[in-house]
Scaffold this motif. Structure first.
Motif, PDB file in Angstrom:
ATOM      1  N   LEU A  51      20.720 118.098   0.824  1.00  0.00           N
ATOM      2  CA  LEU A  51      19.941 119.179   1.426  1.00  0.00           C
ATOM      3  C   LEU A  51      20.790 120.417   1.722  1.00  0.00           C
ATOM      4  CD1 LEU A  51      17.667 117.212   3.935  1.00  0.00           C
ATOM      5  CD2 LEU A  51      17.292 117.721   1.509  1.00  0.00           C
ATOM      6  N   LEU A  52      22.106 120.279   1.590  1.00  0.00           N
ATOM      7  CA  LEU A  52      23.011 121.407   1.815  1.00  0.00           C
ATOM      8  C   LEU A  52      23.145 122.301   0.581  1.00  0.00           C
ATOM      9  CD1 LEU A  52      25.970 119.568   3.624  1.00  0.00           C
ATOM     10  CD2 LEU A  52      24.348 121.131   4.707  1.00  0.00           C
ATOM     11  N   SER A  90      22.326 126.048   0.624  1.00  0.00           N
ATOM     12  CA  SER A  90      22.953 126.900   1.639  1.00  0.00           C
ATOM     13  C   SER A  90      24.063 127.761   1.050  1.00  0.00           C
ATOM     14  CB  SER A  90      23.528 126.042   2.768  1.00  0.00           C
ATOM     15  OG  SER A  90      24.252 126.821   3.692  1.00  0.00           O
ATOM     16  N   ASP A  91      24.185 128.981   1.561  1.00  0.00           N
ATOM     17  CA  ASP A  91      25.278 129.857   1.158  1.00  0.00           C
ATOM     18  C   ASP A  91      26.602 129.435   1.799  1.00  0.00           C
ATOM     19  OD1 ASP A  91      23.558 131.437  -0.351  1.00  0.00           O
ATOM     20  OD2 ASP A  91      23.110 132.760   1.346  1.00  0.00           O
ATOM     21  N   ALA A  92      26.506 128.698   2.912  1.00  0.00           N
ATOM     22  CA  ALA A  92      27.711 128.257   3.616  1.00  0.00           C
ATOM     23  C   ALA A  92      27.485 126.849   4.175  1.00  0.00           C
ATOM     24  CB  ALA A  92      28.061 129.225   4.739  1.00  0.00           C
ATOM     25  N   PRO A  93      27.442 125.839   3.297  1.00  0.00           N
ATOM     26  CA  PRO A  93      27.189 124.472   3.742  1.00  0.00           C
ATOM     27  C   PRO A  93      28.377 123.905   4.513  1.00  0.00           C
ATOM     28  CG  PRO A  93      27.801 124.477   1.433  1.00  0.00           C
ATOM     29  CD  PRO A  93      27.662 125.921   1.844  1.00  0.00           C
ATOM     30  N   ALA A  96      37.014 114.165   2.190  1.00  0.00           N
ATOM     31  CA  ALA A  96      36.887 115.612   2.348  1.00  0.00           C
ATOM     32  C   ALA A  96      37.311 116.425   1.133  1.00  0.00           C
ATOM     33  CB  ALA A  96      37.676 116.071   3.576  1.00  0.00           C
ATOM     34  N   ALA A  97      38.332 115.966   0.419  1.00  0.00           N
ATOM     35  CA  ALA A  97      38.847 116.742  -0.704  1.00  0.00           C
ATOM     36  C   ALA A  97      38.232 116.349  -2.052  1.00  0.00           C
ATOM     37  CB  ALA A  97      40.374 116.614  -0.779  1.00  0.00           C
ATOM     38  N   THR A  98      37.218 115.506  -2.036  1.00  0.00           N
ATOM     39  CA  THR A  98      36.610 115.042  -3.279  1.00  0.00           C
ATOM     40  C   THR A  98      35.616 116.064  -3.828  1.00  0.00           C
ATOM     41  OG1 THR A  98      34.773 113.921  -2.161  1.00  0.00           O
ATOM     42  CG2 THR A  98      36.810 112.649  -2.493  1.00  0.00           C
ATOM     43  N   ALA A  99      35.149 115.779  -5.047  1.00  0.00           N
ATOM     44  CA  ALA A  99      34.194 116.671  -5.706  1.00  0.00           C
ATOM     45  C   ALA A  99      32.892 116.802  -4.926  1.00  0.00           C
ATOM     46  CB  ALA A  99      33.905 116.163  -7.116  1.00  0.00           C
ATOM     47  N   ASP A 100      32.485 115.740  -4.238  1.00  0.00           N
ATOM     48  CA  ASP A 100      31.225 115.767  -3.497  1.00  0.00           C
ATOM     49  C   ASP A 100      31.266 116.706  -2.303  1.00  0.00           C
ATOM     50  OD1 ASP A 100      29.922 114.000  -5.153  1.00  0.00           O
ATOM     51  OD2 ASP A 100      30.479 112.226  -3.982  1.00  0.00           O
ATOM     52  N   ALA A 106      32.256 120.797  -3.865  1.00  0.00           N
ATOM     53  CA  ALA A 106      30.927 121.415  -3.783  1.00  0.00           C
ATOM     54  C   ALA A 106      30.901 122.557  -2.780  1.00  0.00           C
ATOM     55  CB  ALA A 106      29.892 120.349  -3.389  1.00  0.00           C
ATOM     56  N   GLY A 107      32.087 122.933  -2.294  1.00  0.00           N
ATOM     57  CA  GLY A 107      32.170 124.042  -1.347  1.00  0.00           C
ATOM     58  C   GLY A 107      31.761 123.694   0.065  1.00  0.00           C
TER      59      GLY A 107
END
Length: 259
Positions: A98-99, A102-105, A168-172, A176-177
């Protein structure tokens, strides 16, 4: 457009303080709890976790900006395992889609400085492996003895902190920002700790175990302010950190250790 945030454990303590702070700042907050919340869900069960996601998706219109996985228990019993670890992770992982709009998830979870205390290696291992049934079984064993029951809470928070570091540092997440971080409070004056800090003698005794040389026991809003910043648009690069908001407990207990 105001940011939309989801706060679990929103009916009391840190969750309530966070919800109120965000609303004061103009955010739309979807509170989640067992009662007195916009979304009523029990994170101790798979059914409750699924209900959380369905309800948040419906209420939010399928788009949110931030997740505050705050709900937790402190009892020396198996439900603490279900809520503190598996409920928190389900909240983060199942709401993550659901994130995307968002422009800033952002996402943050509440751990504890209790992760620095004695824990049960076997329970931590089962939590880390993601085996809820085995973890609950181990908690049942620990809960039978007063000397080991207290290890349940500490173990869930240690495993949760490690999960954040590993994910935290994974692709997910970072890929994904989405900054994913955790806070680790010391003693906070909430309903969860009320019985432990009811008298001056009890407070002094607890502070010997959890030293807080900077201003002592904190109010929930202290943690809420940190949570709000971690999930704000200003936080663009803090990734996988366990931020201790504990009045100095981490410093006193771990000294030169940097993590």
């Amino acid at each position: 457009m105001p940011r939309t945030s989801v706060v679990t454990g929103a009916a009391s303590g840190i969750g309530k303080a966070t919800k109120e702070l965000l609303e004061q700042r103009g955010e739309r907050v979807i509170g989640v709890d067992l009662h007195d919340a916009e979304v009523v869900a029990d994170l101790a069960s798979a059914e409750g976790r699924a209900a959380l996601v369905d309800a948040v998706r419906k209420v939010s219109g399928g788009r949110i900006d931030a997740i505050y996985a705050n709900a937790g228990l402190a009892s020396a019993a198996p439900p603490t395992v279900a809520v503190n670890f598996f409920g928190a992770i389900a909240t983060l992982e199942k709401l993550r889609p659901l994130l995307k709009g968002s422009d800033a998830p952002r996402a943050v979870v509440v751990s504890s400085m209790a992760a620095l205390m004695a824990s049960d290696e076997e329970l931590v291992g089962r939590l880390t492996a993601g085996d809820e049934q085995a973890a609950m079984a181990r908690a049942e064993v620990l809960a039978k003895e007063p000397t080991t029951g207290g290890l349940i809470y500490c173990s869930t928070k240690l495993a949760l902190s490690r999960w954040v570091r590993r994910q935290a540092a994974t692709a997910d997440w970072a890929g994904a920002g989405i900054p994913l971080n955790a806070v680790a409070p010391g003693i906070i004056a909430t309903p969860m700790t009320a019985e432990m800090i009811d008298t001056e003698q009890e407070r002094e005794s607890l502070l010997k175990v959890v030293p807080m040389p900077l201003n002592g026991i904190a109010e929930p809003v202290v943690v809420a302010r940190l949570l709000a910043w971690l999930n704000s648009v200003e936080n663009t690069h803090l990734c996988g950190q366990i931020v201790y908001v504990d009045g100095g407990s981490d410093v006193v207990l771990r000294g030169d250790s940097v993590w």
